[in-house]
Write an enzyme that holds these catalytic residues in place. Structure first.
Site, PDB file in Angstrom:
ATOM      1  N   ASP A 211       0.868  -1.174   0.000  1.00  0.00           N
ATOM      2  CA  ASP A 211       0.000   0.000   0.000  1.00  0.00           C
ATOM      3  C   ASP A 211       0.906   1.226   0.000  1.00  0.00           C
ATOM      4  O   ASP A 211       1.691   1.436   0.928  1.00  0.00           O
ATOM      5  CB  ASP A 211      -0.914  -0.005   1.231  1.00  0.00           C
ATOM      6  CG  ASP A 211      -1.978   1.084   1.128  1.00  0.00           C
ATOM      7  OD1 ASP A 211      -1.663   2.154   0.550  1.00  0.00           O
ATOM      8  OD2 ASP A 211      -3.104   0.888   1.610  1.00  0.00           O
ATOM      9  N   TYR A 234      -5.211  11.209  -3.783  1.00  0.00           N
ATOM     10  CA  TYR A 234      -5.687  12.487  -3.221  1.00  0.00           C
ATOM     11  C   TYR A 234      -4.797  13.012  -2.105  1.00  0.00           C
ATOM     12  O   TYR A 234      -5.042  14.068  -1.566  1.00  0.00           O
ATOM     13  CB  TYR A 234      -7.134  12.370  -2.727  1.00  0.00           C
ATOM     14  CG  TYR A 234      -7.413  11.229  -1.772  1.00  0.00           C
ATOM     15  CD1 TYR A 234      -7.028  11.303  -0.437  1.00  0.00           C
ATOM     16  CD2 TYR A 234      -8.053  10.080  -2.207  1.00  0.00           C
ATOM     17  CE1 TYR A 234      -7.272  10.258   0.429  1.00  0.00           C
ATOM     18  CE2 TYR A 234      -8.310   9.021  -1.345  1.00  0.00           C
ATOM     19  CZ  TYR A 234      -7.910   9.123  -0.022  1.00  0.00           C
ATOM     20  OH  TYR A 234      -8.141   8.081   0.841  1.00  0.00           O
ATOM     21  N   ARG A 381       0.119  14.919  13.923  1.00  0.00           N
ATOM     22  CA  ARG A 381       0.860  14.511  12.731  1.00  0.00           C
ATOM     23  C   ARG A 381       1.047  15.717  11.808  1.00  0.00           C
ATOM     24  O   ARG A 381       0.085  16.394  11.468  1.00  0.00           O
ATOM     25  CB  ARG A 381       0.059  13.408  12.026  1.00  0.00           C
ATOM     26  CG  ARG A 381       0.793  12.707  10.924  1.00  0.00           C
ATOM     27  CD  ARG A 381      -0.051  11.586  10.350  1.00  0.00           C
ATOM     28  NE  ARG A 381      -1.222  12.084   9.643  1.00  0.00           N
ATOM     29  CZ  ARG A 381      -1.975  11.354   8.816  1.00  0.00           C
ATOM     30  NH1 ARG A 381      -1.685  10.087   8.618  1.00  0.00           N
ATOM     31  NH2 ARG A 381      -3.010  11.875   8.203  1.00  0.00           N
TER      32      ARG A 381
HETATM   33  C1  LIG Z   1      -5.365   6.987   3.039  1.00  0.00           C
HETATM   34  C2  LIG Z   1      -5.177   5.514   3.052  1.00  0.00           C
HETATM   35  C3  LIG Z   1      -6.155   4.664   2.528  1.00  0.00           C
HETATM   36  C4  LIG Z   1      -7.456   5.237   2.011  1.00  0.00           C
HETATM   37  O1  LIG Z   1      -8.259   4.302   1.377  1.00  0.00           O
HETATM   38  P1  LIG Z   1      -9.573   4.828   0.640  1.00  0.00           P
HETATM   39  O2  LIG Z   1     -10.146   3.620   0.039  1.00  0.00           O
HETATM   40  O3  LIG Z   1      -9.147   5.875  -0.336  1.00  0.00           O
HETATM   41  O4  LIG Z   1     -10.444   5.458   1.663  1.00  0.00           O
HETATM   42  C5  LIG Z   1      -5.910   3.299   2.542  1.00  0.00           C
HETATM   43  N1  LIG Z   1      -4.763   2.805   3.053  1.00  0.00           N
HETATM   44  C6  LIG Z   1      -3.795   3.613   3.563  1.00  0.00           C
HETATM   45  C7  LIG Z   1      -2.538   3.021   4.092  1.00  0.00           C
HETATM   46  C8  LIG Z   1      -3.993   4.990   3.590  1.00  0.00           C
HETATM   47  O5  LIG Z   1      -3.073   5.791   4.107  1.00  0.00           O
END
Ligand SMILES: *Cc1c(COP(=O)(O)O)cnc(C)c1O
Length: 421
Positions: A211, A234, A381
């Site tokens: 991720d 985003y 943060r």
């Molecule tokens: C911001 C973030 C998400 C966000 O997931 P969405 O499906 O866009 O809400 C997921 N995983 C991590 C590690 C993040 O920092």
């Protein structure tokens, strides 16, 4: 201790200084007035700022492509998800053309690639994720495990300094099918070594699904060394609220991987409207349904800015900004404790500090024009996004933090957490 003049000198020498003008709101009379009380946005790792070019780019798609072109514009729109994917691949992810697709949300892409990974490792019955990973990642892993009757091993890492090779070695064996890890930890900013960790997981025979949500656009990412990845657009890519996410599947693996949602946008010869699902070649087999064309137009602008600035320069500035923040907090704010790696090469572009009244501190800072965010249980943060944050912004933000603590101003704010932090 670095003075404000020192910070100003760093700005004067900053090769990325001009990129600040690519974003809206600065300057006299702007939303982000440049005077002494100006707002200082240190939450670009949660929602990036609006690029000046985005409203016109979206308006062009709305007014011309939709308004005039109507359904005829689909001939242009069908290539958008891979065109913007290729831009991300070359400009910020270190991947090859045809390996990245813009689609869906990070959560949904994580689900799709996790399911594909489980199917590609038959006979293995364990999923691994990090106990301190972002909630959606842990929830998706738990849901997929439940569906297939798999066990979950949550690896525990130091919350401030991040996962080590030894931590990971303790949970890897020949039962593990897929490992999900964040390259940059959302709370602390701890940065992992992508090629080394990928290799460690591969040696166990498992697949590693990265991720990259807090990593893309803040650190150099070398996906050439990785197999599977997802991430947000985003945050540091400034694609706008709810902008579609991306997924990456290594070219050599694409043909052997099937995703669980058999939608018509992943179908070979989509408009043949054939009787049965047959996934197309390439990364488009990981698409599902009609893509968010308007939102993807905004992603193209945001990602283009990062690609133009170049990730080596962006990452170097991220390290320098957080280095300054750490040095100032060490010297001037003894009331807080650094809750992030101290070595710049082990961090993304954000750092956290621990304080027993972190939520009250966050509210006091927001009222004084400094926008960080609060993360449970007791962290403030700070994400000084390299494309638009100046060194003097970091200096002034810490100065206001010093003032809040010196006057106990934060104690006047509610201790109870709001719905959104
Ligand atoms: C911001 C973030 C998400 C966000 O997931 P969405 O499906 O866009 O809400 C997921 N995983 C991590 C590690 C993040 O920092």
């Amino acid at each position: 201790m670095p003075s404000r003049d020192d910070a100003q000198r760093l700005d004067d020498a900053d090769p990325l200084a001009g990129f600040r003008d690519r974003f809206t709101g600065d300057g006299p009379g702007g939303l982000w007035d440049d005077g002494p009380a100006r707002r200082i946005y240190l939450d670009g790792n949660s929602l990036g700022r609006l690029p000046r070019a985005t409203p016109a780019a979206v308006a062009r798609v709305v007014e011309q492509e939709w308004g005039h072109g109507l359904v005829g514009s689909w001939s242009h729109w069908v290539g958008q998800a891979t065109r913007v994917g290729d831009l991300l691949a070359a400009g910020v992810l270190g991947a090859r053309p045809g390996e990245v697709l813009v689609a869906d949300s990070t959560s949904v892409n994580l689900y799709k690639l996790l399911q594909a990974g489980v199917a590609a490792r038959p006979g293995r019955d364990v999923l691994v994720c990090c106990a301190d990973d972002f909630p959606t990642d842990r929830y998706v892993v738990a849901g997929v495990a439940e569906q297939h009757g798999l066990a979950v091993r949550e690896v525990t890492a130091d919350v401030d300094t991040g996962l080590t090779a030894d931590d990971l070695a303790g949970v890897l064996d020949d039962r593990v099918a897929v490992v999900v890890l964040s390259l940059v930890a959302y709370r602390s900013g701890a940065l992992l070594d992508l090629p080394a960790v990928t290799e460690q997981v591969r040696r166990s025979g498992a697949l590693l699904l990265w991720d990259l949500s807090h990593a893309v656009g803040s650190v150099e990412v070398d996906l050439a060394a990785a197999d599977l990845a997802v991430g947000c657009t985003y945050k540091h890519l400034n694609g706008g609220p709810g902008a579609p996410a991306f997924l990456y599947v290594r070219r050599e693996l694409q043909g052997s991987m099937r995703q669980p949602i058999q939608g018509w946008f992943g179908q070979r010869d989509q408009f043949a409207m054939g009787p049965a699902y047959e996934p197309t070649e390439g990364v488009e087999r990981f698409a599902v349904g009609t893509p968010p064309v308007l939102a993807t137009a905004a992603v193209e602008v945001g990602a283009g800015i990062s690609a133009e600035a170049g990730m080596p320069a962006v990452a170097a500035k991220g390290r320098a900004l957080t280095d300054l923040l750490v040095a100032l907090v060490d010297e001037r704010v003894p009331q807080v404790r650094l809750a992030s790696p101290r070595a710049a090469h082990r961090r993304g572009a954000h750092v956290s500090v621990e304080h027993p009244q972190a939520w009250q501190l966050t509210q006091a800072l927001v009222d004084r024009g400094v926008v960080p965010d609060f993360r449970t249980p007791d962290r403030v943060r700070f994400g000084p996004a390299p494309l638009y944050t100046r060194f003097v912004d970091v200096w002034d933000a810490v100065d206001r933090l010093v003032d809040v603590l010196a006057t106990d101003a934060h104690l006047g704010y509610p201790a109870e957490r709001a719905r959104v932090t």
